[in-house]
Design a protein around this motif. Structure first.
Motif, PDB file in Angstrom:
ATOM      1  N   ALA A  32       0.986  -1.082  -0.042  1.00  0.00           N
ATOM      2  CA  ALA A  32      -0.117  -0.176   0.190  1.00  0.00           C
ATOM      3  C   ALA A  32       0.873   1.358  -0.131  1.00  0.00           C
ATOM      4  N   MET A  33       0.231   2.085  -0.775  1.00  0.00           N
ATOM      5  CA  MET A  33       1.076   3.659  -0.677  1.00  0.00           C
ATOM      6  C   MET A  33       0.960   4.361   0.569  1.00  0.00           C
ATOM      7  N   ALA A  34       1.912   5.159   1.116  1.00  0.00           N
ATOM      8  CA  ALA A  34       1.620   5.841   2.281  1.00  0.00           C
ATOM      9  C   ALA A  34       0.411   6.633   2.143  1.00  0.00           C
ATOM     10  N   ASN A  35       0.097   7.248   0.945  1.00  0.00           N
ATOM     11  CA  ASN A  35      -0.917   8.110   0.702  1.00  0.00           C
ATOM     12  C   ASN A  35      -2.253   7.422   0.685  1.00  0.00           C
ATOM     13  N   ILE A  66       3.752  -1.368   3.499  1.00  0.00           N
ATOM     14  CA  ILE A  66       3.484  -0.289   3.095  1.00  0.00           C
ATOM     15  C   ILE A  66       4.799   0.527   2.569  1.00  0.00           C
ATOM     16  N   CYS A  67       4.515   1.262   1.500  1.00  0.00           N
ATOM     17  CA  CYS A  67       5.806   2.065   1.049  1.00  0.00           C
ATOM     18  C   CYS A  67       5.565   3.417   1.122  1.00  0.00           C
ATOM     19  N   GLY A  68       6.374   4.300   0.641  1.00  0.00           N
ATOM     20  CA  GLY A  68       6.264   5.673   0.870  1.00  0.00           C
ATOM     21  C   GLY A  68       5.328   6.303  -0.352  1.00  0.00           C
ATOM     22  N   ALA A  69       4.890   7.597  -0.095  1.00  0.00           N
ATOM     23  CA  ALA A  69       3.755   8.169  -0.945  1.00  0.00           C
ATOM     24  C   ALA A  69       4.131   8.042  -2.231  1.00  0.00           C
ATOM     25  N   CYS A  70       3.209   8.260  -3.203  1.00  0.00           N
ATOM     26  CA  CYS A  70       3.413   8.439  -4.645  1.00  0.00           C
ATOM     27  C   CYS A  70       4.001   9.598  -5.031  1.00  0.00           C
ATOM     28  N   ALA A  71       3.685  10.939  -4.306  1.00  0.00           N
ATOM     29  CA  ALA A  71       4.426  12.074  -4.713  1.00  0.00           C
ATOM     30  C   ALA A  71       5.964  11.929  -4.206  1.00  0.00           C
ATOM     31  N   GLU A  72       6.540  10.946  -3.432  1.00  0.00           N
ATOM     32  CA  GLU A  72       7.833  10.824  -3.055  1.00  0.00           C
ATOM     33  C   GLU A  72       8.524   9.818  -3.309  1.00  0.00           C
ATOM     34  N   ASP A  73       7.888   9.237  -4.538  1.00  0.00           N
ATOM     35  CA  ASP A  73       8.543   8.080  -5.141  1.00  0.00           C
ATOM     36  C   ASP A  73       8.708   6.628  -4.409  1.00  0.00           C
TER      37      ASP A  73
END
Length: 262
Positions: free
Chosen positions: A226-229, A241-248
């Motif tokens: 899942a994205m962080a966002n 869970i990985c980092g947000a889409c805007a943060e690659d």
């Protein structure tokens, strides 16, 4: 990490940031590197085949497309799975939507067609960078093979909209609109058909997503990230869970887990 044989990617909020409405150079490079490492790449989206933004992914050759939230799945050679909404349910949904004062947009294999517009539907279509496609032949299309219906609306309208509907369900990822798909559809169903067609085990499949319409997708793969966002419900169901889409976030996750080199 066990190297997956195939990766499934949602588009909006996962590969493409909802605010910037484009893929970052680092994320594009990530897709190229994953493909160069022999991993199959698949799109898994609520979008139609016509609105998958291939221009955002120059040089990337996606192996598979799961569109309409799993109702229509294909590769370059064949249709792997197709499940339209029952015609009787389309009539019922149209009647229920009209009672709510909501226009609807039908999605066939090659057309989008709406019988009107409102602010929510217009903004929903704008996410795919298209105007609401109001069509004079809406009635004729409604009697044919419809794989998804898009309607603006809030969660409190779901019950009234789906009253007396038996062969369709809601797959919502935005709080101002909903995708309606056949009960036989869903990203998880689409992925199951893709894995069977390619002879790939569930354990060798990974998926990245951010919305509640990705919940079924996570159930169909060995690893759901899942994205962080992403939504709280999806994060709760995720393997990781990985980092947000805007943060690659996907790039950093793939580097940290040895799927690509920095």
């Amino acid at each position: 990490m066990h190297k997956p044989k195939i990766l499934f990617f949602d588009i909006d909020g996962t590969l493409i940031d909802m605010q910037k409405k484009c893929i970052t150079p680092l994320m594009l490079s990530t897709l190229h590197k994953l493909q160069a490492n022999g991993i199959r790449l698949a799109i898994a989206t609520g979008r139609s085949p016509m609105t998958v933004p291939l221009e955002e992914f120059p040089g990337v050759q996606f192996d598979v497309f799961i569109t309409f939230n799993g109702s229509y799945c294909y590769d370059k050679d064949r249709v792997l799975f197709a499940s339209p909404i029952p015609t009787e349910d389309i009539r019922t949904l149209r009647r229920n939507a009209a009672a709510l004062g909501r226009p609807m947009c039908l999605a066939t294999e090659s057309r989008l067609a709406a019988n009107g517009t409102d602010a929510d539907l217009a903004d929903y279509c704008a996410i795919a960078k298209i105007p609401v496609p109001i069509a004079e032949d809406f009635d004729a299309l409604a009697a044919g093979k419809v794989y998804q219906i898009m309607i603006g609306g809030r969660a409190e309208e779901y019950g009234r909209l789906m009253q007396d509907v038996h062969g369709a369900k809601i797959a919502a990822w935005w709080d101002r609109a909903m995708d309606i798909i056949p009960t036989a559809g869903g990203k998880g169903t689409g992925i199951a058909h893709v894995l069977a067609a390619y002879g790939i085990d569930k354990a060798d499949a990974m998926a990245f997503g951010d919305g509640n319409n990705d919940l079924e997708m996570f159930g169909a793969v060995g690893t759901g990230v899942a994205m962080a966002n992403g939504s709280d419900a999806l994060k709760a169901a995720a393997t990781d869970i990985c980092g947000a889409c805007a943060e690659d976030g996907i790039y950093h996750y793939c580097v940290e887990h040895g799927l690509i080199e920095a």
